[in-house]
Design an enzyme around this catalytic site. Sequence first.
Site, PDB file in Angstrom:
ATOM      1  N   SER A  34       0.832  -1.199   0.000  1.00 28.39           N
ATOM      2  CA  SER A  34       0.000   0.000   0.000  1.00 28.39           C
ATOM      3  C   SER A  34       0.873   1.258   0.000  1.00 28.39           C
ATOM      4  CB  SER A  34      -0.957  -0.048   1.198  1.00 28.39           C
ATOM      5  OG  SER A  34      -1.972   0.909   1.078  1.00 28.39           O
TER       6      SER A  34
ATOM      7  N   HIS B 124      -8.270  -4.644  -0.911  1.00 27.49           N
ATOM      8  CA  HIS B 124      -7.088  -3.941  -0.447  1.00 27.49           C
ATOM      9  C   HIS B 124      -6.782  -4.338   1.009  1.00 27.49           C
ATOM     10  CE1 HIS B 124      -4.063  -0.763  -0.680  1.00 27.49           C
ATOM     11  NE2 HIS B 124      -4.345  -0.529   0.590  1.00 27.49           N
TER      12      HIS B 124
ATOM     13  N   ASP C  91      -9.965  -3.690  -5.474  1.00 25.36           N
ATOM     14  CA  ASP C  91      -9.117  -2.698  -4.811  1.00 25.36           C
ATOM     15  C   ASP C  91      -9.049  -1.467  -5.701  1.00 25.36           C
ATOM     16  OD1 ASP C  91      -7.149  -1.230  -3.527  1.00 25.36           O
ATOM     17  OD2 ASP C  91      -5.528  -2.650  -3.940  1.00 25.36           O
TER      18      ASP C  91
END
Length: 411
Positions: free
Chosen positions: A197, A381, A351
């Site tokens: 991320s 995600h 995501d």
Amino acid sequence: MGGFLYALLLLVAAALLGAALLVVVGSIYFDATNSEVPAGIERPARLRLIHAVMIGTAVVGKILENLHICSQVQFVRYWRNGRKQGPDAKLFIKDVKFKHVPVRIYQPKAPSAGRRKGIVFFHGGGWMFGSIRSYEKMCRYISKESESVVVSVEYRLCPEYKYPAPLNDCLAATTHFLQTADDYGVDSSRVIVAGDSAGASLATVVCQTLVGRQGLAKVCAQILIYPGLQAIDFHLPSYQQNQAVPILYREKAAFFFLHYLNGETSLLEELLQGCHVPVDLKLRYRKWLSADNIPKEFKVRGYKPPVPVACDDEVYEELKNVFVPEISPLIAEDAVVRKLPRTCIVTCEYDILRDDGFLYKKRLEDNGVPVTWYHIINGFHGIISFFDNGWFTFPSGKQGLDNVVRFIQSL
């Protein structure tokens, strides 16, 4: 008197219980009415529950902030840290500092025939959350399964420290490790930079920055797990299709970007609409940042080409740093991209950041960089963080992490 105190305590306990129930019911209701959990997601009910717990934690944090007990951010960070892990029979674990940056080093205890691979890992959390402790389980797993030395970096977080402080910490820790790898039984020519991320965004920028550094060992590979690589176009197919899919909403991603950039979240809507993008820059980056570069099969699930909007000069001036590669590494020049090391990219179908990974994969391949791509077709995600969380475990997260380990083993 004793009876009065007893009754008062019961009243307080009942009020606290009622407040807790209100938070629980409110969190579940908010998730049910504001979230979209597509049928293809793995274990959708568990994802909803996790998201409701995260909402409830944020609500409690806000209550504590209003009571001047602690800030909401501090409370959520404390909750996300989880419980402290005990010793590991297979690892040496120690906390040190690389220059000014705290790091935790995981070294396998088993003897090695030669120097090991090293992995510098940057945690996710929107540049605002996450820590060494919250990624302890993942880093231990990677170290043991890949038989590598893992360095987990405790970079500074926003809103206290904005760009470029977190990036500078990651650069400082990485360069220090490259210079001192021998001290940890690591071959300096086999150092990997990794993250998930926001941490994957930092890893991307670190690798791009280091390709121009002289007198330093070259990074062997980069591992980018659902990376966020640009704050220019929030209308890509994955941003439209997954805008309300937990645990990262489209609006929340823009919120994190703004906090990291300058803390000016009042321009959230303008950022989402694209009012910060001048026509000349839109045309300049279209070859790299466009839905046209997304495979057709990933645009069938509800994508509509966006309606063009005019650029607001004041908004552009406030947000123009999003056009530097340190913030949006997807738009780095070809001269930089072609020098990058072998890359592993992990994306998830559900995501919003999926297409950032797709577009960067294409950029790397177009410039002759070998790419290993793993796509979790039923993933959301953050799913890899739930690879080993008891009842909250998602098998696809474990498979995704095992694919990352196999990539490391292949180097």
